[in-house]
Design a protein around this motif. Structure first.
Motif, PDB file in Angstrom:
ATOM      1  N   GLN A 136       0.854  -1.194   0.000  1.00 32.05           N
ATOM      2  CA  GLN A 136       0.000   0.000   0.000  1.00 32.05           C
ATOM      3  C   GLN A 136       0.885   1.237   0.000  1.00 32.05           C
ATOM      4  N   PHE A 137       0.595   2.168  -0.900  1.00 28.65           N
ATOM      5  CA  PHE A 137       1.458   3.345  -1.055  1.00 28.65           C
ATOM      6  C   PHE A 137       1.106   4.440  -0.054  1.00 28.65           C
ATOM      7  N   LEU A 138      -0.177   4.607   0.227  1.00 35.03           N
ATOM      8  CA  LEU A 138      -0.589   5.660   1.147  1.00 35.03           C
ATOM      9  C   LEU A 138      -0.334   5.244   2.590  1.00 35.03           C
ATOM     10  N   GLU A 139      -0.078   6.231   3.435  1.00 36.33           N
ATOM     11  CA  GLU A 139       0.060   5.987   4.867  1.00 36.33           C
ATOM     12  C   GLU A 139      -1.209   5.368   5.450  1.00 36.33           C
ATOM     13  N   TRP A 140      -1.024   4.656   6.550  1.00 40.76           N
ATOM     14  CA  TRP A 140      -2.180   4.126   7.276  1.00 40.76           C
ATOM     15  C   TRP A 140      -2.987   5.262   7.889  1.00 40.76           C
ATOM     16  N   LYS A 141      -4.311   5.191   7.724  1.00 34.96           N
ATOM     17  CA  LYS A 141      -5.231   6.146   8.351  1.00 34.96           C
ATOM     18  C   LYS A 141      -6.133   5.365   9.295  1.00 34.96           C
ATOM     19  N   PHE A 142      -6.109   5.727  10.586  1.00 31.70           N
ATOM     20  CA  PHE A 142      -6.830   4.956  11.594  1.00 31.70           C
ATOM     21  C   PHE A 142      -8.341   4.998  11.399  1.00 31.70           C
TER      22      PHE A 142
ATOM     23  N   GLU B 178     -10.598   2.536   6.039  1.00 28.60           N
ATOM     24  CA  GLU B 178     -10.151   1.174   5.790  1.00 28.60           C
ATOM     25  C   GLU B 178      -8.911   1.180   4.908  1.00 28.60           C
ATOM     26  N   LEU B 179      -8.230   0.038   4.866  1.00 26.88           N
ATOM     27  CA  LEU B 179      -7.059  -0.099   4.008  1.00 26.88           C
ATOM     28  C   LEU B 179      -7.416   0.168   2.551  1.00 26.88           C
ATOM     29  N   GLU B 180      -6.414   0.478   1.756  1.00 30.94           N
ATOM     30  CA  GLU B 180      -6.613   0.799   0.342  1.00 30.94           C
ATOM     31  C   GLU B 180      -6.748  -0.487  -0.478  1.00 30.94           C
ATOM     32  N   TRP B 181      -7.837  -1.206  -0.224  1.00 27.58           N
ATOM     33  CA  TRP B 181      -8.044  -2.473  -0.933  1.00 27.58           C
ATOM     34  C   TRP B 181      -8.146  -2.279  -2.454  1.00 27.58           C
ATOM     35  N   VAL B 182      -8.464  -1.062  -2.862  1.00 29.16           N
ATOM     36  CA  VAL B 182      -8.547  -0.770  -4.289  1.00 29.16           C
ATOM     37  C   VAL B 182      -7.193  -0.985  -4.972  1.00 29.16           C
ATOM     38  N   ASP B 183      -6.099  -0.931  -4.192  1.00 31.71           N
ATOM     39  CA  ASP B 183      -4.768  -1.172  -4.763  1.00 31.71           C
ATOM     40  C   ASP B 183      -4.701  -2.510  -5.486  1.00 31.71           C
ATOM     41  N   LEU B 184      -5.452  -3.465  -4.988  1.00 32.81           N
ATOM     42  CA  LEU B 184      -5.343  -4.830  -5.523  1.00 32.81           C
ATOM     43  C   LEU B 184      -5.984  -4.996  -6.890  1.00 32.81           C
ATOM     44  N   GLU B 185      -6.520  -3.917  -7.443  1.00 32.14           N
ATOM     45  CA  GLU B 185      -6.927  -3.935  -8.840  1.00 32.14           C
ATOM     46  C   GLU B 185      -5.722  -3.788  -9.766  1.00 32.14           C
ATOM     47  N   ASP B 186      -4.590  -3.384  -9.178  1.00 28.56           N
ATOM     48  CA  ASP B 186      -3.349  -3.203  -9.941  1.00 28.56           C
ATOM     49  C   ASP B 186      -2.545  -4.504  -9.928  1.00 28.56           C
TER      50      ASP B 186
ATOM     51  N   GLN C 130       0.705  -8.971  -7.439  1.00 29.72           N
ATOM     52  CA  GLN C 130       1.901  -9.806  -7.428  1.00 29.72           C
ATOM     53  C   GLN C 130       2.675  -9.659  -6.128  1.00 29.72           C
ATOM     54  N   MET C 131       2.669  -8.447  -5.557  1.00 27.23           N
ATOM     55  CA  MET C 131       3.329  -8.232  -4.273  1.00 27.23           C
ATOM     56  C   MET C 131       2.611  -9.010  -3.167  1.00 27.23           C
ATOM     57  N   GLN C 132       1.295  -9.003  -3.190  1.00 24.04           N
ATOM     58  CA  GLN C 132       0.528  -9.761  -2.204  1.00 24.04           C
ATOM     59  C   GLN C 132       0.818 -11.256  -2.336  1.00 24.04           C
ATOM     60  N   PHE C 133       0.859 -11.735  -3.556  1.00 23.69           N
ATOM     61  CA  PHE C 133       1.172 -13.143  -3.811  1.00 23.69           C
ATOM     62  C   PHE C 133       2.575 -13.469  -3.313  1.00 23.69           C
ATOM     63  N   PHE C 134       3.533 -12.569  -3.563  1.00 23.79           N
ATOM     64  CA  PHE C 134       4.902 -12.754  -3.098  1.00 23.79           C
ATOM     65  C   PHE C 134       4.927 -12.934  -1.580  1.00 23.79           C
TER      66      PHE C 134
END
Length: 638
Positions: free
Chosen positions: A479-485, A488-496, A501-505
């Motif tokens: 995730q590129f953006l900082e964590w915001k309490f 929610e997490l930037e789950w939209v990243d996983l469209e990339d 591939q990083m998650q799979f790694f």
């Protein structure tokens, strides 16, 4: 209808007395609210410790919040109590306290096991039900095994920002059972660790300023839902760890602060009571009643929710008088040690090892002056300590332009000098991806491709360096953006594709770690590692061996910290024979460019440092390799 004090059972009287001597580690069984069923009917008993209060009334929904239910005072223990049939289960209540100076104030029940949802803050008349657990196999297996010689790979989670509903409401533990547990399985983590789950009034504190030490935060659902979550984790062979904050507490006037109008839970000395750094109040850790309160809290969470480990927050603030900003006083021996905090932590760990030796006790501690892990006789008695030094050095190094890494190679290697002084967890935690520090992905040098390459390199170093592992949520896919309490997490990243591939790694690396005994079965001994080359500043390549119990069970780890591919790169190896590549961070399925692994390497008789044999291979730019012996002869000459 009320019952008389004479009807209180003898064991409850003993419970109260042991509370004030600091030896009642189940004090929630006496204080707070409890249900009595006998031949006279159904009654509730309420008890609260307020030794210097002038008067205390029980108030709530059941009496229109009026002072109609006076509590009686036990001079010997400072505990007020009342037995009454007025309340119903799930009614709201508080204690109306007339403090020592005559001030009247509504106070929460410090032993409340449930609070109303925000913005309200009243305690709830809640009687927990006994759960029939189904996790006996998991619990039994962990009692019988040595956790020091098992894989420990932790996914750190902030419960209310992992995922949220479309209306912005955070997931409850019922939701997390459906969403988080399968994700932990998919990602091959061994444990999940939650930032504090106890009741707290302000999300901005992330749960580190508590008011309810026995209550699950109402935002997260019911205690029963959390029990179901833990059970689901255990049935999937995942341990559950929880952060706990025994050093300081929330300043809110209606909570623990100056409960009876005098220093009660806090130090008498106002300078020691005030926690200036965090705007909170420090517990008086030398007071017996506070010790009973806090140790009861930790045992309650372990026993009620089957928690597998506790991370004790901010240990440095508890053991050093000069930790906080501003003035401080030396102890009676003329030193900086907070002796009350030191001995409390030893007592805490002694109790835990006696009651639940299988439960992991983890210290978040940032100094090197005090021995933290080991036996009670020689240390504070914790099982593990977060390695903050490794974390700070490593992140400084990976943020650095590769042009300067050779001259700062010691940041990469210094941890080898002290890695056996404590039992460490290597944390890449929430604290490193917030408040302008940038996410782990954003910290990496270079363009987006190079950032992913270095993140894979960093995680490989995390997994292969001696010590247990911890990674904060969202970091596993970069995730590129900082964590915001509050989001929610930037789950939209996983469209990339690169994030996928990083998650799979990360998932594959976690499973590689779990299946690789040489990465954990000896890691509390010096035999676990042998450095091949930690002095190659010109190429900025680090290489070392991780050793298992069997001589042929070992890995060779090579980390290239520059954007230059190293062809025909030579390193020493312990035995003659053939070595094959089993891990390469630049494989195409991980987001790299390599479609094939390096060919197996045959040794030559060229000596390399302390080794009689050497091999040559190609090390990818900003890449990491792991090799294992394929066919070697145990005939080391030296």
């Amino acid at each position: 209808m009320k019952r008389q004090d004479s009807e209180i059972f003898h064991d409850e009287a003993l419970c109260k007395k042991s509370f004030v001597t600091g030896e009642n580690f189940k004090s929630q069984n006496c204080l707070g609210v409890h249900l009595i069923n006998d031949e006279q009917g159904e009654f509730y008993v309420f008890r609260v410790w307020a030794p210097n209060a002038q008067e205390v009334f029980l108030v709530g929904d059941f009496n229109d919040w009026k002072d109609t239910e006076p509590m009686t005072y036990d001079k010997e223990t400072g505990i007020w109590e009342i037995i009454t049939d007025l309340p119903n289960e799930m009614d709201l209540y508080k204690f109306h306290v007339t403090q020592q100076n005559g001030r009247k104030i509504m106070k929460i029940d410090p032993f409340s096991k449930m609070f109303e949802k925000r913005p309200g803050n009243a305690s709830v008349v809640y009687i927990e039900k006994e759960k029939k657990w189904k996790d006996g196999l998991f619990k039994g297996r962990h009692k019988r095994s040595n956790h020091f010689k098992r894989p420990l790979n932790i996914y750190e989670v902030h419960a209310s920002s992992f995922k949220q509903h479309t209306n912005g409401n955070p997931y409850t533990f019922k939701d997390l059972t459906e969403e988080l547990v399968p994700y932990l399985v998919q990602m091959n983590y061994t444990h999940v660790e939650f930032m504090p789950l106890m009741e707290h009034p302000l999300d901005q504190s992330w749960g580190y300023q508590l008011i309810g030490y026995f209550a699950l935060c109402s935002t997260y659902g019911t205690p029963e839902e959390f029990q179901e979550f833990v059970e689901a984790c255990h049935l999937n062979n995942i341990g559950v760890l929880v952060d706990w904050v025994p050093g300081h507490f929330c300043v809110n006037d209606d909570a623990l602060a100056y409960y009876d109008g005098t220093p009660q839970f806090e130090y008498v000395d106002p300078e020691r009571a005030e926690n200036r750094r965090w705007g909170s109040i420090n517990f008086d850790l030398g007071r017996p009643e506070v010790q009973s309160f806090l140790i009861s809290s930790i045992l309650y969470w372990v026993e009620t929710f089957h928690i597998d480990g506790i991370r004790v927050d901010a240990v440095s603030s508890m053991i050093y008088r000069n930790y906080d900003d501003g003035p401080f006083t030396l102890n009676h021996e003329g030193g900086y040690t907070n002796l009350e905090g030191y001995y409390f932590l030893q007592k805490l760990n002694a109790v835990m090892k006696n009651e639940h030796p299988e439960v992991l006790m983890i210290a978040e501690e940032s100094s090197s002056e005090t021995k933290i892990t080991g036996s009670i006789e020689n240390s504070l008695g914790f099982d593990y300590k977060w390695n903050m030094g490794w974390m700070n050095d490593i992140l400084r190094f990976y943020e650095m332009d590769p042009l300067f890494r050779g001259d700062n190679f010691n940041l990469m290697t210094f941890s080898f000098m002290y890695m056996m002084e404590e039992r460490f967890i290597l944390p890449l935690s929430h604290d490193e991806v917030v408040h302008g520090k940038k996410s782990l992905m954003h910290k990496m040098w270079g363009d987006r491709y190079k950032q992913f390459a270095q993140l894979r390199n960093l995680y490989t170093y995390l997994i292969t360096h001696p010590g247990k592992k911890l990674l904060f949520m969202g970091s596993e896919w970069g995730q590129f953006l900082e964590w915001k309490f509050n989001e929610e997490l930037e789950w939209v990243d996983l469209e990339d594709e690169l994030n996928q591939q990083m998650q799979f790694f990360t998932s594959e690396l976690n499973e590689f770690y779990r299946q690789s005994s040489c990465l954990w079965e000896l890691e509390d001994t010096r035999e676990t590692i042998e450095i091949i080359d930690a002095d190659n500043k010109s190429d900025t390549v680090l290489s070392f061996i991780r050793q298992g119990k069997k001589k042929k069970d070992f890995y060779i780890v090579i980390l290239n910290m520059t954007p230059v591919e190293r062809k025909n790169f030579q390193i020493g190896v312990p035995y003659e024979g053939t070595y094959e590549e089993v891990w390469n961070t630049e494989m195409k399925e991980f987001g790299g460019t390599w479609e094939k692994h390096n060919k197996s390497c045959e040794t030559s008789n060229n000596e390399f440092k302390q080794f009689d044999y050497s091999i040559e291979t190609t090390v990818p730019a900003l890449g990491a390799l792991i090799l294992k012996p394929a066919d070697v002869r145990i005939n080391r000459k030296k």
